[in-house]
Write an enzyme that holds these catalytic residues in place. Structure first.
Site, PDB file in Angstrom:
ATOM      1  N   LYS A 258      29.929  42.564  42.534  1.00 40.02           N
ATOM      2  CA  LYS A 258      29.349  42.868  43.849  1.00 40.02           C
ATOM      3  C   LYS A 258      28.243  43.904  43.700  1.00 40.02           C
ATOM      4  CE  LYS A 258      32.738  40.535  45.932  1.00 40.02           C
ATOM      5  NZ  LYS A 258      33.495  40.259  44.704  1.00 40.02           N
TER       6      LYS A 258
ATOM      7  N   CYS B 264      40.255  38.556  47.495  1.00 40.89           N
ATOM      8  CA  CYS B 264      40.388  37.186  46.993  1.00 40.89           C
ATOM      9  C   CYS B 264      41.838  36.752  47.187  1.00 40.89           C
ATOM     10  CB  CYS B 264      39.922  37.071  45.543  1.00 40.89           C
ATOM     11  SG  CYS B 264      40.720  38.215  44.433  1.00 40.89           S
TER      12      CYS B 264
HETATM   13  N1  SAM Z   1      34.086  44.324  43.191  1.00 41.53           N
HETATM   14  C1  SAM Z   1      34.420  43.899  41.853  1.00 41.53           C
HETATM   15  C2  SAM Z   1      33.461  42.825  41.407  1.00 41.53           C
HETATM   16  O1  SAM Z   1      32.894  42.138  42.255  1.00 41.53           O
HETATM   17  O2  SAM Z   1      33.249  42.698  40.180  1.00 41.53           O
HETATM   18  C3  SAM Z   1      35.858  43.442  41.758  1.00 41.53           C
HETATM   19  C4  SAM Z   1      36.812  44.454  42.292  1.00 41.53           C
HETATM   20  S1  SAM Z   1      38.505  44.075  42.146  1.00 41.53           S
HETATM   21  C5  SAM Z   1      38.740  42.860  43.364  1.00 41.53           C
HETATM   22  C6  SAM Z   1      39.242  45.490  42.838  1.00 41.53           C
HETATM   23  C7  SAM Z   1      38.980  46.784  42.126  1.00 41.53           C
HETATM   24  O3  SAM Z   1      39.668  47.838  42.804  1.00 41.53           O
HETATM   25  C8  SAM Z   1      39.475  46.811  40.693  1.00 41.53           C
HETATM   26  O4  SAM Z   1      38.420  47.171  39.825  1.00 41.53           O
HETATM   27  C9  SAM Z   1      40.554  47.874  40.686  1.00 41.53           C
HETATM   28  O5  SAM Z   1      40.590  48.612  39.498  1.00 41.53           O
HETATM   29  C10 SAM Z   1      40.172  48.749  41.868  1.00 41.53           C
HETATM   30  N2  SAM Z   1      41.309  49.501  42.444  1.00 41.53           N
HETATM   31  C11 SAM Z   1      42.612  49.416  42.113  1.00 41.53           C
HETATM   32  N3  SAM Z   1      43.335  50.287  42.834  1.00 41.53           N
HETATM   33  C12 SAM Z   1      42.476  50.938  43.632  1.00 41.53           C
HETATM   34  C13 SAM Z   1      42.621  51.975  44.594  1.00 41.53           C
HETATM   35  N4  SAM Z   1      43.808  52.497  44.883  1.00 41.53           N
HETATM   36  N5  SAM Z   1      41.509  52.426  45.196  1.00 41.53           N
HETATM   37  C14 SAM Z   1      40.298  51.898  44.923  1.00 41.53           C
HETATM   38  N6  SAM Z   1      40.116  50.916  44.034  1.00 41.53           N
HETATM   39  C15 SAM Z   1      41.185  50.431  43.389  1.00 41.53           C
END
Ligand code: SAM
Length: 468
Positions: A128, A243
């Site tokens: 993103k 997702c």
């Molecule tokens: N936006 C990314 C992309 O398009 O490549 C994918 C993101 S993935 C769906 C969600 C992300 O949130 C992961 O990288 C994860 O490590 C992070 N995450 C996990 N726990 C979290 C938290 N408590 N607060 C914020 N981010 C968190």
């Protein structure tokens, strides 16, 4: 093929299918069929900053566009990206097609031509963020944040390869942003979720899915949104995505945003042929957008946009100390930089530990503010160090469009390019001695240094291709 069909259809969790019966747009028959088919969709998003050089490559030729994206294309089959030097050069990003709808959501939510401060809160590995960066104006700032330390490295790598100067990569918990009250114009929360939307791509995730995890994810999503909301300015835009197909992680969260965080829902225009499904949340009537793989060419995805209520005219003043970690480059260093960088007028050159970094001059105070409040992993572009009036260039500089046309380069064939990316010794009809770019298809892969008897390979060790 038949074996694949039976296996995958049996694996889809029965409790997921049951929970989706009342969710708008869910059709169990077509949904299970598309999962069972084993069909895979591969899509990439071309980097507009490096697009011109792609003419004549397969990427530029007659690929099917992703309908809701200006730079997204489907590939007829999944190639070996590792074996394509353009992949390593940041010429494109391999991204699931549905999630490219973020472009439409942003375009329909705000004026992207003006200077904006944008936060991508859950950013690793950078899909993103690279998309957002391509849409922003040069004087806009993107803060690309990842809370999990072990995932920040890949985020920084992908941001570096994208070649942008106006990005700061941070490694902070969402609540750390509370120090920046009302700072951001746009916040994107691509939340950690139960991941059912990616079952076709990651079948291992199927066995990890549970209703209990959906509940845990929903609680975490609310917490993340509550923690980050104060850093969005009044009138600012929040875009939330997952997702996951689960109502608890999608429409229910929209209810939470509208009812508990004082935001209004945004409605997006859709073309009927996109087959994206508009839903409304039960309690608040907030709009959400569902992507089902049995309706369109993409994976499961959900997105919704909101505008924070309040007076847009109130501007926040921030006080901070430049902790003296960022001093300006000296006059002599600037002279060395001018020999390599085409137009220095747009940038501040600041010393960050040993290195000098280039950052948009108009955003310098923002960088000082972020530095005083957050843990910064990478800011702008590290251009290198000046030793004896010569710039020893950093890899990050090679990835940008900042270099002057006078910087020598060598265009490598594919095999030489791959040898370079493996960090092996390479041979080429040498250009003048000294630093030069190694390019493939006119896109820079990194630096080489031409000596009298050999060529030194400066491709970053940690990023080298390990297979043969
Ligand atoms: N936006 C990314 C992309 O398009 O490549 C994918 C993101 S993935 C769906 C969600 C992300 O949130 C992961 O990288 C994860 O490590 C992070 N995450 C996990 N726990 C979290 C938290 N408590 N607060 C914020 N981010 C968190």
């Amino acid at each position: 093929m038949l074996i694949k069909y039976i296996n995958l259809s049996q694996q889809l969790p029965a409790s997921l299918l049951t929970s989706l019966q009342t969710v708008k747009g869910f059709d169990e028959k077509t949904f299970t069929t598309v999962h069972a088919s084993g069909a895979q969709v591969t899509s990439v998003r071309i980097n507009p900053g490096k697009k011109n050089e792609l003419s004549g490559t397969q990427l530029a030729e007659s690929l099917e566009p992703v309908p809701w994206s200006s730079n997204g294309y489907y590939l007829p089959e999944r190639p070996s990206f590792t074996a394509d030097p353009l992949f390593h050069a940041g010429a494109y990003y391999v991204q699931e097609a549905s999630s490219m709808f973020l472009e439409e959501a942003l375009k329909q939510s705000c004026d992207l031509s003006g200077p904006l401060r944008v936060l991508d809160l859950c950013a690793a590995p950078g899909g993103k963020s690279t998309l957002i960066q391509s849409l922003l104006s040069e004087d806009s700032l993107l803060v690309s944040n990842e809370v999990i330390k072990t995932r920040v490295g890949i985020l920084s790598e992908n941001i570096t390869k994208w070649g942008a100067v106006n990005v700061v990569v941070t490694n902070n918990d969402p609540r750390d942003f509370q120090k920046l009250t009302g700072y951001f114009d746009v916040i994107v929360v691509d939340a950690p979720c139960s991941g059912s939307g990616l079952f076709r791509k990651d079948t291992a995730a199927i066995s990890e899915w549970s209703e209990a995890n959906v509940q845990l994810c929903a609680q975490r999503q609310e917490r993340i949104l509550a923690d980050i909301f104060s850093s969005l300015k009044p009138g600012g835009i929040l875009i939330y995505s997952t997702c996951s197909y689960s109502y608890e992680e999608d429409e229910s969260i929209c209810d939470f945003v509208v009812n508990s965080l004082s935001a209004t829902s945004l409605r997006y225009q859709l073309k009927p042929e996109w087959n994206i499904l508009e839903t409304t949340a039960a309690r608040s009537g907030a709009f959400g957008y569902r992507f089902y793989p049995d309706r369109l060419k993409g994976e499961g995805f959900f997105i919704a946009g909101f505008r924070k209520q309040g007076d847009e005219e109130i501007t926040q003043a921030y006080s901070f100390k430049n902790k003296n970690q960022l001093s300006r480059a000296t006059k002599d260093e600037l002279e060395a930089i001018k020999k390599v960088i085409a137009d220095v007028s747009r940038f501040s050159f600041l010393k960050w530990q040993e290195n000098i970094l280039a950052f948009p001059a108009s955003l310098q105070d923002d960088l000082f503010l972020l530095q005083a409040n957050l843990y910064i992993k990478k800011a702008g572009v590290s251009i290198g160090v000046v030793i004896k009036a010569e710039l020893i260039p950093d890899h990050e500089l090679a990835m940008t469009g900042l270099l002057s046309a006078d910087v020598p380069y060598y265009n490598a064939d594919k095999e030489t390019a791959l040898q370079y990316l493996r960090r092996h010794d390479i041979k080429c009809d040498t250009v003048a001695k000294g630093w030069a770019l190694l390019r493939y298809n006119n896109i820079a892969l990194g630096w080489i240094k031409v000596l009298s008897n050999r060529i030194n390979n400066y491709y970053p060790k940690d990023w080298r291709i390990l297979n043969k």
